[in-house]
Design an enzyme around this catalytic site. Structure first.
Site, PDB file in Angstrom:
ATOM      1  CD  GLU A 197     -11.457   1.320  13.489  1.00  0.00           C
ATOM      2  OE1 GLU A 197     -11.880   0.228  13.057  1.00  0.00           O
ATOM      3  OE2 GLU A 197     -10.575   1.968  12.908  1.00  0.00           O
ATOM      4  CB  CYS A 225       3.722   0.721   9.281  1.00  0.00           C
ATOM      5  SG  CYS A 225       3.296   1.829  10.652  1.00  0.00           S
ATOM      6  N   PRO A 226       1.834  -1.717   9.840  1.00  0.00           N
ATOM      7  CG  PRO A 226       2.862  -3.765  10.259  1.00  0.00           C
ATOM      8  CD  PRO A 226       2.921  -2.576   9.350  1.00  0.00           C
ATOM      9  CB  ILE A 244      -0.969   0.000   1.192  1.00  0.00           C
ATOM     10  CG1 ILE A 244      -1.940  -1.169   1.087  1.00  0.00           C
ATOM     11  CG2 ILE A 244      -1.741   1.316   1.255  1.00  0.00           C
ATOM     12  CD1 ILE A 244      -2.827  -1.355   2.305  1.00  0.00           C
ATOM     13  CG  ASP A 299     -10.792   4.603   6.284  1.00  0.00           C
ATOM     14  OD1 ASP A 299     -11.976   4.983   6.388  1.00  0.00           O
ATOM     15  OD2 ASP A 299     -10.477   3.458   5.885  1.00  0.00           O
ATOM     16  CG  HIS A 325     -11.272   0.852   9.419  1.00  0.00           C
ATOM     17  ND1 HIS A 325     -10.650   0.391  10.539  1.00  0.00           N
ATOM     18  CD2 HIS A 325     -10.523   0.414   8.369  1.00  0.00           C
ATOM     19  CE1 HIS A 325      -9.563  -0.306  10.206  1.00  0.00           C
ATOM     20  NE2 HIS A 325      -9.469  -0.301   8.881  1.00  0.00           N
TER      21      HIS A 325
END
Length: 320
Positions: A267, A209-210, A159, A262, A286
């Site tokens: 959440e 990044c994660p 990405i 996003d 998201h």
């Protein structure tokens, strides 16, 4: 063999096509959503389980001794105890790369909405206003041309790399901070820099990044203070990367010009989140990964993961 789908859709009923999975395992039971306390009873004696956000931990695994494989219909595995799965001999397969183009596209959707305010101008025109007649309450900013600006990227997986291609197409200088610089990156036309230089030089900083122990809270008060005054921060990766309290404070002081996100630490975004009231924050729920093309990719790879497991190999296993 039995399979259980604990969450059969992501946004609305029918947006995921499970026909490929059911062709491989006809004895498949599916549920709309599954609460934590329902997970183990619903898995029961099934050997295969599919989930998205459901938690999979030691307590669940101990109650499901016949479980042989978990397919997570997502890339991130934050909700799974991968070590516990390995201890129980349960491989976990994720779905990498399915939403690369969609998430990169959303990154620039947020950025373009910020720098040219198209949706705010649209609202003003529909309210009967025009150009110089638009009051400050619409939250318009001076429009910014991206050409020649510096676009910083933290994390250079698929990405991040696709986002860099788009930024370069806009004529932006692209800086990248990543743990590993691979030989094939040499032709990408980007510059690899330390994190401190990324913060200092970026007009726009985008996170790709994660969330790991090393990256959680990556952008906090200290990092924000090192950024260019008025810079734009974009987060289409993981909410845990950002200290939202610090971001809110930086927006209010003007140190940070705009925040486009996003993904959030909690959440859905809580009703009392200060970001909800920030005029210089552009927030989406998201949904970058939910284009119809990305969801089709998601199911194609999920089905292939299952097929290769049944064949005795297994693709995209994250806890070997």
């Amino acid at each position: 063999m039995k399979a259980v789908i604990l969450e059969r859709y992501v946004m609305h009923e029918g947006d995921l096509d499970w026909s490929g999975v059911k062709a491989l395992i006809p004895d498949t039971t599916s549920y709309v959503r599954t609460a934590y306390e329902e997970i183990a009873p619903r898995i029961g004696d099934a050997e295969v389980v599919f989930l998205n956000k459901c938690r999979m931990d030691e307590a669940i695994l101990a109650q499901c001794p016949k479980l042989r494989w978990v397919g997570i219909i997502a890339t991130g595995t934050d909700n799974l105890d991968l070590k516990a799965c390995r201890r129980h001999g349960v491989p976990v397969a994720n779905v990498p790369g399915y939403s690369t183009y969609s998430v990169a596209q959303m990154t620039f959707s947020l950025l373009l909405a910020i720098v040219q305010c198209a949706e705010r101008y649209d609202r003003a025109v529909k309210d009967g206003l025009w150009q110089l007649d638009i009051p400050a309450g619409y939250g318009l900013l001076p429009q910014m041309e991206l050409y020649g600006k510096t676009f910083g990227i933290y994390g250079y997986g698929s990405i991040g790399r696709q986002t860099a291609r788009i930024a370069r197409a806009f004529g932006m200088r692209v800086l990248v901070c990543t743990r590993t610089v691979r030989p094939e990156y040499a032709a990408d036309g980007v510059e690899f820099v330390p994190f401190a230089d990324l913060l200092k030089e970026s007009d726009v900083l985008s996170l790709h990044c994660p969330a790991t122990p090393q990256t959680r809270g990556l952008i906090g008060a200290e990092a924000l203070a090192q950024m260019k005054p008025g810079a734009i921060l974009l987060n289409t990766a993981r909410g845990a990367l950002v200290d939202e309290t610090a971001v809110t404070a930086a927006l209010r002081s003007g140190q940070l010009g705009f925040y486009g996100a996003d993904a959030f630490a909690t959440e859905p975004l809580p009703a009392d989140s200060p970001l909800r009231k920030e005029p210089h924050a552009l927030l989406t729920p998201h949904i970058a990964w939910t284009t119809k093309e990305a969801l089709q990719n998601l199911m194609d790879i999920t089905t292939r993961n299952l097929r290769t497991f049944l064949d005795g190999n297994g693709e995209h296993i994250v806890n070997r």
